[in-house]
Design a protein around this motif. Structure first.
Motif, PDB file in Angstrom:
ATOM      1  N   ARG A   2       0.830  -1.194   0.000  1.00 50.01           N
ATOM      2  CA  ARG A   2       0.000   0.000   0.000  1.00 50.01           C
ATOM      3  C   ARG A   2       0.870   1.251   0.000  1.00 50.01           C
ATOM      4  NH1 ARG A   2      -3.422  -1.116   3.900  1.00 50.01           N
ATOM      5  NH2 ARG A   2      -5.204  -1.492   2.586  1.00 50.01           N
ATOM      6  N   LYS A   3       0.541   2.168  -0.874  1.00 47.13           N
ATOM      7  CA  LYS A   3       1.275   3.428  -0.945  1.00 47.13           C
ATOM      8  C   LYS A   3       0.753   4.360   0.136  1.00 47.13           C
ATOM      9  CE  LYS A   3       4.281   5.624  -3.598  1.00 47.13           C
ATOM     10  NZ  LYS A   3       5.534   5.074  -4.075  1.00 47.13           N
ATOM     11  N   GLU A  28      -5.531  -0.560  -1.957  1.00 45.58           N
ATOM     12  CA  GLU A  28      -4.510  -1.323  -2.681  1.00 45.58           C
ATOM     13  C   GLU A  28      -4.875  -1.484  -4.146  1.00 45.58           C
ATOM     14  OE1 GLU A  28      -4.037  -4.968  -0.608  1.00 45.58           O
ATOM     15  OE2 GLU A  28      -3.021  -4.071   1.103  1.00 45.58           O
ATOM     16  N   VAL A  29      -6.184  -1.479  -4.444  1.00 43.14           N
ATOM     17  CA  VAL A  29      -6.631  -1.621  -5.836  1.00 43.14           C
ATOM     18  C   VAL A  29      -7.700  -0.573  -6.129  1.00 43.14           C
ATOM     19  CG1 VAL A  29      -6.189  -4.113  -5.838  1.00 43.14           C
ATOM     20  CG2 VAL A  29      -8.478  -3.276  -5.254  1.00 43.14           C
ATOM     21  N   MET A  30      -7.947  -0.369  -7.407  1.00 41.79           N
ATOM     22  CA  MET A  30      -9.016   0.532  -7.815  1.00 41.79           C
ATOM     23  C   MET A  30     -10.302  -0.291  -7.882  1.00 41.79           C
ATOM     24  SD  MET A  30     -10.108   3.503  -8.644  1.00 41.79           S
ATOM     25  CE  MET A  30      -8.535   4.383  -8.741  1.00 41.79           C
ATOM     26  N   TYR A  35     -13.762   3.575  -9.195  1.00 41.82           N
ATOM     27  CA  TYR A  35     -13.552   3.731 -10.634  1.00 41.82           C
ATOM     28  C   TYR A  35     -14.731   4.467 -11.263  1.00 41.82           C
ATOM     29  CZ  TYR A  35     -13.164   2.494 -15.580  1.00 41.82           C
ATOM     30  OH  TYR A  35     -13.092   2.542 -16.957  1.00 41.82           O
ATOM     31  N   TYR A  80      -0.862   9.472  -8.053  1.00 42.75           N
ATOM     32  CA  TYR A  80      -0.789   8.053  -7.713  1.00 42.75           C
ATOM     33  C   TYR A  80      -2.132   7.373  -7.967  1.00 42.75           C
ATOM     34  CZ  TYR A  80      -0.489   3.793  -4.977  1.00 42.75           C
ATOM     35  OH  TYR A  80      -0.539   2.486  -4.579  1.00 42.75           O
ATOM     36  N   ILE A  81      -3.220   8.032  -7.598  1.00 40.62           N
ATOM     37  CA  ILE A  81      -4.551   7.471  -7.795  1.00 40.62           C
ATOM     38  C   ILE A  81      -4.866   7.325  -9.279  1.00 40.62           C
ATOM     39  CG2 ILE A  81      -7.018   7.919  -7.494  1.00 40.62           C
ATOM     40  CD1 ILE A  81      -6.260   9.293  -4.813  1.00 40.62           C
ATOM     41  N   ASN A  83      -2.812   6.841 -11.627  1.00 41.90           N
ATOM     42  CA  ASN A  83      -2.011   5.737 -12.157  1.00 41.90           C
ATOM     43  C   ASN A  83      -2.632   4.381 -11.847  1.00 41.90           C
ATOM     44  OD1 ASN A  83       0.025   7.203 -13.426  1.00 41.90           O
ATOM     45  ND2 ASN A  83       1.238   7.384 -11.552  1.00 41.90           N
ATOM     46  N   MET A  84      -3.545   4.340 -10.888  1.00 46.76           N
ATOM     47  CA  MET A  84      -4.243   3.095 -10.564  1.00 46.76           C
ATOM     48  C   MET A  84      -5.361   2.807 -11.565  1.00 46.76           C
ATOM     49  SD  MET A  84      -4.594   3.518  -6.409  1.00 46.76           S
ATOM     50  CE  MET A  84      -5.498   1.982  -6.202  1.00 46.76           C
ATOM     51  N   ASP A 177     -11.205  -5.506  -7.798  1.00 45.45           N
ATOM     52  CA  ASP A 177     -10.410  -4.668  -8.694  1.00 45.45           C
ATOM     53  C   ASP A 177     -11.172  -4.532 -10.009  1.00 45.45           C
ATOM     54  OD1 ASP A 177      -8.526  -3.577 -10.474  1.00 45.45           O
ATOM     55  OD2 ASP A 177      -6.864  -4.576  -9.467  1.00 45.45           O
ATOM     56  N   ARG A 179     -10.323  -4.030 -12.869  1.00 47.53           N
ATOM     57  CA  ARG A 179      -9.687  -4.646 -14.032  1.00 47.53           C
ATOM     58  C   ARG A 179     -10.339  -5.983 -14.397  1.00 47.53           C
ATOM     59  NH1 ARG A 179      -4.782  -2.116 -15.078  1.00 47.53           N
ATOM     60  NH2 ARG A 179      -4.138  -0.660 -13.441  1.00 47.53           N
TER      61      ARG A 179
END
Length: 222
Positions: A2-3, A28-30, A35, A80-81, A83-84, A177, A179
């Motif tokens: 986690r960032k 940790e994930v979008m 989204y 950063y967000i 980029n997710m 996620d 994705r």
């Protein structure tokens, strides 16, 4: 991993975003919910408050408090967000695990029930804004708990049920996620288009969408 970044005090250890002493974590994930919210405000990229709004959506930190934070820190978090967010069509993946439960895509989607097909197609063919609000439902139709494995390691998923699907959709909205659903939705849509190309209906421009769907269902195993 986690960032973690602090907003108001650069000297704080990496690990949390802090607004007036309260910690806010970056996910940790979008997930599907974030989204959808971000996609709807993507046209506000030029908004001078976009970074604060973006961080607020994902962390829950109040916009007015974020506006009092450090400029560089806030922009770093926003970058950063962003980029997710998936930039290209994610690769299709047939399985994933959430809270110890393994979920699988249709093992043999050509044998899906009529209800499953209609629900998926109805959501997948809606305008983008409408489909975004139903991404978690689409995911819950396509992915269900794996109930058993065969000797050849082929899996079988739970029978389609609207009641359990609705509960699963809410879980996916918060924890899945995005994705996975984007990759699966693209896979499903490409398969449907492929079958339309081979159906006689595709050669008849004036035929109704509903008739084409019924023909597709009839010819799905050919």
């Amino acid at each position: 991993m986690r960032k973690v970044v602090c907003i108001n005090d650069k000297k704080l250890p990496a690990g949390a975003e802090v607004v007036e002493g309260k910690e806010y974590e970056l996910p940790e994930v979008m997930n599907i919910e974030n989204y959808t919210k971000i996609f709807k405000i993507k046209d506000l990229l030029s908004d001078e408050y976009f970074a604060a709004k973006l961080v607020s959506i994902v962390t829950g930190a109040p916009v007015e408090k974020l506006m009092e934070g450090d400029y560089d820190q806030l922009n770093y978090l926003a970058a950063y967000i962003l980029n997710m967010m998936p930039k290209d069509t994610p690769k299709f993946q047939d399985r994933f695990t959430i809270d110890g439960v393994e979920y699988g895509f249709f093992p043999n989607w050509r044998e899906m029930t009529y209800a499953e097909f209609v629900d998926m197609d109805t959501i997948s063919t809606r305008p983008v804004d409408e489909m975004l609000n139903l991404l978690h439902v689409l995911a819950a139709v396509m992915y269900r708990p794996i109930v058993k494995f065969d000797e050849d390691k082929e899996y079988h998923i739970e029978k389609y049920d609207v009641k359990t699907m609705t509960k699963r959709a809410e879980l996916f909205k918060k924890k899945l996620d995005v994705r996975y659903v984007l990759g699966a939705q693209t896979f499903f849509t490409s398969c449907v288009k492929r079958f339309f190309l081979y159906s006689r209906a595709s050669l008849t421009p004036k035929i109704s969408v509903w008739t084409r769907m019924k023909l597709l269902w009839t010819l799905r195993k050919i």
